[in-house]
Scaffold this motif. Structure first.
Motif, PDB file in Angstrom:
ATOM      1  N   THR A   1       0.812  -1.216   0.000  1.00 28.00           N
ATOM      2  CA  THR A   1       0.000   0.000   0.000  1.00 28.00           C
ATOM      3  C   THR A   1       0.846   1.268   0.000  1.00 28.00           C
ATOM      4  OG1 THR A   1      -0.140  -0.070   2.409  1.00 28.00           O
ATOM      5  CG2 THR A   1      -1.960  -1.081   1.167  1.00 28.00           C
ATOM      6  N   ARG A   2       2.165   1.126   0.150  1.00 29.14           N
ATOM      7  CA  ARG A   2       3.059   2.285   0.152  1.00 29.14           C
ATOM      8  C   ARG A   2       4.374   1.945  -0.524  1.00 29.14           C
ATOM      9  NH1 ARG A   2       1.534   3.951   5.896  1.00 29.14           N
ATOM     10  NH2 ARG A   2      -0.023   5.515   5.461  1.00 29.14           N
ATOM     11  N   ILE A   3       4.863   2.940  -1.267  1.00 30.06           N
ATOM     12  CA  ILE A   3       6.200   2.843  -1.858  1.00 30.06           C
ATOM     13  C   ILE A   3       6.971   4.068  -1.401  1.00 30.06           C
ATOM     14  CG2 ILE A   3       7.544   2.953  -4.002  1.00 30.06           C
ATOM     15  CD1 ILE A   3       5.318   1.329  -5.341  1.00 30.06           C
ATOM     16  N   ALA A   4       8.190   3.849  -0.945  1.00 30.09           N
ATOM     17  CA  ALA A   4       9.095   4.939  -0.589  1.00 30.09           C
ATOM     18  C   ALA A   4      10.198   4.999  -1.642  1.00 30.09           C
ATOM     19  CB  ALA A   4       9.694   4.708   0.787  1.00 30.09           C
ATOM     20  N   ASN A   5      10.462   6.192  -2.106  1.00 30.01           N
ATOM     21  CA  ASN A   5      11.476   6.448  -3.118  1.00 30.01           C
ATOM     22  C   ASN A   5      12.487   7.404  -2.487  1.00 30.01           C
ATOM     23  OD1 ASN A   5      12.911   7.158  -5.393  1.00 30.01           O
ATOM     24  ND2 ASN A   5      11.254   8.316  -6.329  1.00 30.01           N
ATOM     25  N   TYR A   6      13.724   6.960  -2.357  1.00 31.99           N
ATOM     26  CA  TYR A   6      14.779   7.733  -1.708  1.00 31.99           C
ATOM     27  C   TYR A   6      15.888   7.913  -2.728  1.00 31.99           C
ATOM     28  CZ  TYR A   6      18.363   8.744   1.854  1.00 31.99           C
ATOM     29  OH  TYR A   6      19.344   9.316   2.607  1.00 31.99           O
ATOM     30  N   SER A   7      16.255   9.162  -3.010  1.00 33.52           N
ATOM     31  CA  SER A   7      17.350   9.375  -3.956  1.00 33.52           C
ATOM     32  C   SER A   7      18.296  10.451  -3.450  1.00 33.52           C
ATOM     33  CB  SER A   7      16.828   9.731  -5.356  1.00 33.52           C
ATOM     34  OG  SER A   7      16.129  10.952  -5.356  1.00 33.52           O
ATOM     35  N   GLN A   8      19.537  10.359  -3.914  1.00 27.79           N
ATOM     36  CA  GLN A   8      20.561  11.322  -3.554  1.00 27.79           C
ATOM     37  C   GLN A   8      21.129  11.946  -4.831  1.00 27.79           C
ATOM     38  OE1 GLN A   8      23.128   8.718  -1.258  1.00 27.79           O
ATOM     39  NE2 GLN A   8      22.406   9.667   0.639  1.00 27.79           N
ATOM     40  N   TRP A   9      21.349  13.261  -4.739  1.00 23.07           N
ATOM     41  CA  TRP A   9      21.838  14.044  -5.864  1.00 23.07           C
ATOM     42  C   TRP A   9      22.990  14.925  -5.397  1.00 23.07           C
ATOM     43  CZ3 TRP A   9      19.663  13.617 -10.734  1.00 23.07           C
ATOM     44  CH2 TRP A   9      18.542  12.789 -10.800  1.00 23.07           C
ATOM     45  N   ARG A  10      23.847  15.275  -6.328  1.00 25.08           N
ATOM     46  CA  ARG A  10      24.974  16.154  -6.013  1.00 25.08           C
ATOM     47  C   ARG A  10      24.458  17.459  -5.409  1.00 25.08           C
ATOM     48  NH1 ARG A  10      28.150  16.916 -11.097  1.00 25.08           N
ATOM     49  NH2 ARG A  10      26.218  17.938 -11.675  1.00 25.08           N
ATOM     50  N   ASP A  11      23.417  18.044  -6.030  1.00 25.30           N
ATOM     51  CA  ASP A  11      22.765  19.205  -5.440  1.00 25.30           C
ATOM     52  C   ASP A  11      21.352  19.338  -6.002  1.00 25.30           C
ATOM     53  OD1 ASP A  11      22.808  20.839  -7.839  1.00 25.30           O
ATOM     54  OD2 ASP A  11      24.874  21.374  -7.382  1.00 25.30           O
ATOM     55  N   ARG A  12      20.595  20.220  -5.400  1.00 26.71           N
ATOM     56  CA  ARG A  12      19.182  20.386  -5.761  1.00 26.71           C
ATOM     57  C   ARG A  12      18.992  20.776  -7.226  1.00 26.71           C
ATOM     58  NH1 ARG A  12      14.441  20.520  -3.413  1.00 26.71           N
ATOM     59  NH2 ARG A  12      12.836  21.957  -4.098  1.00 26.71           N
ATOM     60  N   ARG A  13      19.898  21.573  -7.762  1.00 27.29           N
ATOM     61  CA  ARG A  13      19.777  21.999  -9.173  1.00 27.29           C
ATOM     62  C   ARG A  13      19.801  20.805 -10.113  1.00 27.29           C
ATOM     63  NH1 ARG A  13      23.628  26.218  -7.288  1.00 27.29           N
ATOM     64  NH2 ARG A  13      24.987  24.451  -7.516  1.00 27.29           N
ATOM     65  N   ASP A  14      20.614  19.803  -9.820  1.00 24.45           N
ATOM     66  CA  ASP A  14      20.664  18.601 -10.668  1.00 24.45           C
ATOM     67  C   ASP A  14      19.328  17.867 -10.635  1.00 24.45           C
ATOM     68  OD1 ASP A  14      23.362  18.946 -11.431  1.00 24.45           O
ATOM     69  OD2 ASP A  14      24.040  17.972  -9.595  1.00 24.45           O
ATOM     70  N   PHE A  15      18.760  17.720  -9.448  1.00 22.62           N
ATOM     71  CA  PHE A  15      17.458  17.050  -9.321  1.00 22.62           C
ATOM     72  C   PHE A  15      16.385  17.826 -10.074  1.00 22.62           C
ATOM     73  CE2 PHE A  15      13.423  16.754  -6.939  1.00 22.62           C
ATOM     74  CZ  PHE A  15      13.125  15.431  -7.209  1.00 22.62           C
ATOM     75  N   GLN A  16      16.348  19.139  -9.909  1.00 22.79           N
ATOM     76  CA  GLN A  16      15.341  19.957 -10.587  1.00 22.79           C
ATOM     77  C   GLN A  16      15.505  19.917 -12.103  1.00 22.79           C
ATOM     78  OE1 GLN A  16      16.105  23.580  -8.398  1.00 22.79           O
ATOM     79  NE2 GLN A  16      14.241  23.288  -7.186  1.00 22.79           N
ATOM     80  N   ALA A  17      16.746  19.918 -12.570  1.00 24.70           N
ATOM     81  CA  ALA A  17      16.989  19.833 -14.014  1.00 24.70           C
ATOM     82  C   ALA A  17      16.457  18.519 -14.580  1.00 24.70           C
ATOM     83  CB  ALA A  17      18.484  19.979 -14.307  1.00 24.70           C
ATOM     84  N   MET A  18      16.648  17.420 -13.854  1.00 26.19           N
ATOM     85  CA  MET A  18      16.124  16.122 -14.295  1.00 26.19           C
ATOM     86  C   MET A  18      14.609  16.165 -14.388  1.00 26.19           C
ATOM     87  SD  MET A  18      14.424  13.225 -12.971  1.00 26.19           S
ATOM     88  CE  MET A  18      14.624  13.460 -11.223  1.00 26.19           C
ATOM     89  N   LEU A  19      13.950  16.768 -13.389  1.00 28.14           N
ATOM     90  CA  LEU A  19      12.487  16.843 -13.404  1.00 28.14           C
ATOM     91  C   LEU A  19      11.951  17.647 -14.584  1.00 28.14           C
ATOM     92  CD1 LEU A  19      11.557  17.432  -9.660  1.00 28.14           C
ATOM     93  CD2 LEU A  19      11.295  15.327 -10.986  1.00 28.14           C
TER      94      LEU A  19
END
Length: 92
Positions: free
Chosen positions: A57-75
């Motif tokens: 009933t639940r999925i947890a997704n945990y990720s690590q990125w060099r910085d927030r800008r990299d994560f936002q760029a991927m999105l």
């Protein structure tokens, strides 16, 4: 490899999804495919983990990125937007 550490200076993202046992594996498959074929190849990606609870009933997704800008760029990439679109639509 995913490592939890007090000394980590990058960006950690934790996302949880609530679902029914009938849809949990579909989402897990979609997330696994996204990580294997797209996300892990993006600049700044370090590691990720996906976990489904026993009740499915639940999925947890945990990720690590060099910085927030990299994560936002991927999105913001066209591919990730296309992958996220079906996940944001209400189920029929």
């Amino acid at each position: 490899m995913l490592t939890v550490s007090r000394d980590f200076t990058g960006q950690t993202i934790i996302t949880t999804f609530e679902m029914t046992p009938g849809t949990a594996h579909d989402l897990m498959d979609a997330l696994t495919d996204a990580y294997e074929n797209f996300i892990r190849h993006q600049p700044g990606f370090i590691a990720a983990g996906l976990h489904m609870n026993d009740a499915q009933t639940r999925i947890a997704n945990y990720s690590q990125w060099r910085d927030r800008r990299d994560f936002q760029a991927m999105l913001r990439t066209p591919e990730m937007r296309a992958r996220n679109r079906p996940l944001s639509q209400p189920s029929s």
